[in-house]
Design an enzyme around this catalytic site. Structure first.
Site, mmCIF file in Angstrom:
data_model
loop_
_atom_site.group_PDB
_atom_site.id
_atom_site.type_symbol
_atom_site.label_atom_id
_atom_site.label_comp_id
_atom_site.label_asym_id
_atom_site.label_seq_id
_atom_site.Cartn_x
_atom_site.Cartn_y
_atom_site.Cartn_z
ATOM 1 N N THR A 46 1.439 29.906 24.836
ATOM 2 C CA THR A 46 1.414 29.678 23.381
ATOM 3 C C THR A 46 1.344 28.194 23.028
ATOM 4 O O THR A 46 0.538 27.780 22.178
ATOM 5 C CB THR A 46 2.652 30.312 22.730
ATOM 6 N N THR A 106 -2.100 11.402 5.022
ATOM 7 C CA THR A 106 -1.570 12.711 4.632
ATOM 8 C C THR A 106 -2.713 13.707 4.532
ATOM 9 O O THR A 106 -2.624 14.839 5.016
ATOM 10 C CB THR A 106 -0.836 12.602 3.289
ATOM 11 N N ASP A 149 0.857 -1.184 0.000
ATOM 12 C CA ASP A 149 0.000 0.000 0.000
ATOM 13 C C ASP A 149 0.892 1.233 0.000
ATOM 14 O O ASP A 149 1.477 1.594 1.026
ATOM 15 C CB ASP A 149 -0.905 -0.013 1.237
ATOM 16 N N ALA A 150 1.021 1.880 -1.158
ATOM 17 C CA ALA A 150 1.912 3.031 -1.307
ATOM 18 C C ALA A 150 1.126 4.324 -1.172
ATOM 19 O O ALA A 150 0.386 4.714 -2.080
ATOM 20 C CB ALA A 150 2.619 2.976 -2.662
ATOM 21 N N ASN A 173 1.010 8.607 0.221
ATOM 22 C CA ASN A 173 1.824 9.801 0.022
ATOM 23 C C ASN A 173 2.918 9.962 1.070
ATOM 24 O O ASN A 173 3.976 10.515 0.783
ATOM 25 C CB ASN A 173 0.918 11.043 0.037
ATOM 26 N N ALA A 229 -6.837 4.965 -4.921
ATOM 27 C CA ALA A 229 -6.849 3.520 -4.663
ATOM 28 C C ALA A 229 -7.035 3.218 -3.183
ATOM 29 O O ALA A 229 -7.750 2.268 -2.833
ATOM 30 C CB ALA A 229 -5.537 2.908 -5.152
ATOM 31 N N ASP A 230 -6.419 4.008 -2.318
ATOM 32 C CA ASP A 230 -6.541 3.732 -0.886
ATOM 33 C C ASP A 230 -7.986 3.842 -0.411
ATOM 34 O O ASP A 230 -8.476 3.010 0.358
ATOM 35 C CB ASP A 230 -5.635 4.658 -0.079
ATOM 36 N N ARG A 231 -8.700 4.847 -0.912
ATOM 37 C CA ARG A 231 -10.097 5.030 -0.507
ATOM 38 C C ARG A 231 -10.973 3.902 -1.060
ATOM 39 O O ARG A 231 -11.848 3.383 -0.359
ATOM 40 C CB ARG A 231 -10.587 6.388 -0.981
#
Length: 256
Positions: free
Chosen positions: A186, A132, A6-7, A9, A108-110
């Site tokens: 902060t 990502t 599974d490639a 980002n 493809a991942d979705r």
């Protein structure tokens, strides 16, 4: 055994899956399209050996990718070091209806997440993938993709904030120690804005998607950062870290 790749980002996940569809082991490496097949092979061979496996245990390779530039070297890896012609997820179709305006643009991942989610759960589903980008996908009880949302991932949001504001420090992404949403310094204010702001976005978008669906909807979370939010929101019905890899194995079985 099947080597599923599974490639994404940010990272590439390699998983070894046996004939009973059990994920025996998995490894993660930073995505770099310049990384050669030889480099992958050295890294993978060592990890396989550490887990008691060898390259000869791999009989098939399936690749799902949203990074076109990374595909060639992964294909060479499969052919040269695993003596296998890799199957590329999505070639030949996804096997479910894409009821959207631009079906060809679906990552493809979705698609793989939806295949696994529909196989594992009945009814209408929302799949949230924390990668990502953070994606929200709606599929109906027939398994048809109805559309979704793409939002900046939490790391991208933090990077943009720190890059654009010269005096803001880089902070870790974690739940604030104090439940108050009024920060006194902060760093605390940044933690609150990033963490609770992101939860507010998730809950708000899911509520709107459920209202639009008009039927009961189950929410499935996946991706490396899903567990970061689990303790502070009840929006997830379940977290399934291996959803994409499961989808890869299911798609390979159907279309090989």
């Amino acid at each position: 055994m099947l080597l599923a790749i599974d490639a994404g980002n940010t990272n590439i996940v390699f998983a070894l899956i046996d004939d009973c569809d059990t994920i025996r082991t998995r490894w993660r490496i930073t995505t770099d399209p310049r990384r050669t097949a030889d480099e992958y092979a050295v890294w993978l061979s060592q990890l396989l050996a550490l887990e008691g496996f060898s390259r000869s245990d791999v009989s098939h390779v399936v690749i799902g990718t949203v990074v076109p530039r990374a595909l060639h070297n992964l294909q060479v890896l499969a052919r040269k070091y695993f003596d296998s012609e890799p199957v590329i997820a999505g070639v030949g179709g996804w096997g479910f209806s894409l009821d959207v305006d631009e079906p060809q643009s679906l990552g493809a991942d979705r698609a793989l997440n939806m295949i696994a989610a529909h196989a594992n759960h009945a009814g209408d589903l929302i799949i949230i993938d924390f990668g990502t980008a953070t994606t929200f996908d709606l599929i109906d009880y027939h398994g048809a993709y109805k559309g979704g949302i793409i939002a900046p991932g939490i790391n991208l949001s933090l990077d943009a904030l720190v890059s654009a504001a010269a005096k803001l420090p880089r902070i870790a992404i974690e739940a604030p120690a104090d439940p108050s949403v009024v920060g006194r310094n902060t760093v605390d204010q940044m933690h609150i804005g990033i963490y609770w702001g992101y939860i507010g976005m998730i809950e708000g978008l899911v509520a709107r998607m459920k209202a639009e669906a008009g039927r009961p909807v189950k929410v499935i979370a996946t991706g490396g950062l899903a567990i970061l939010f689990e303790k502070h929101t009840d929006v997830f019905d379940t977290i399934e870290q291996d959803l994409t890899i499961q989808g890869l194995a299911m798609w390979w079985k159907k279309f090989r």
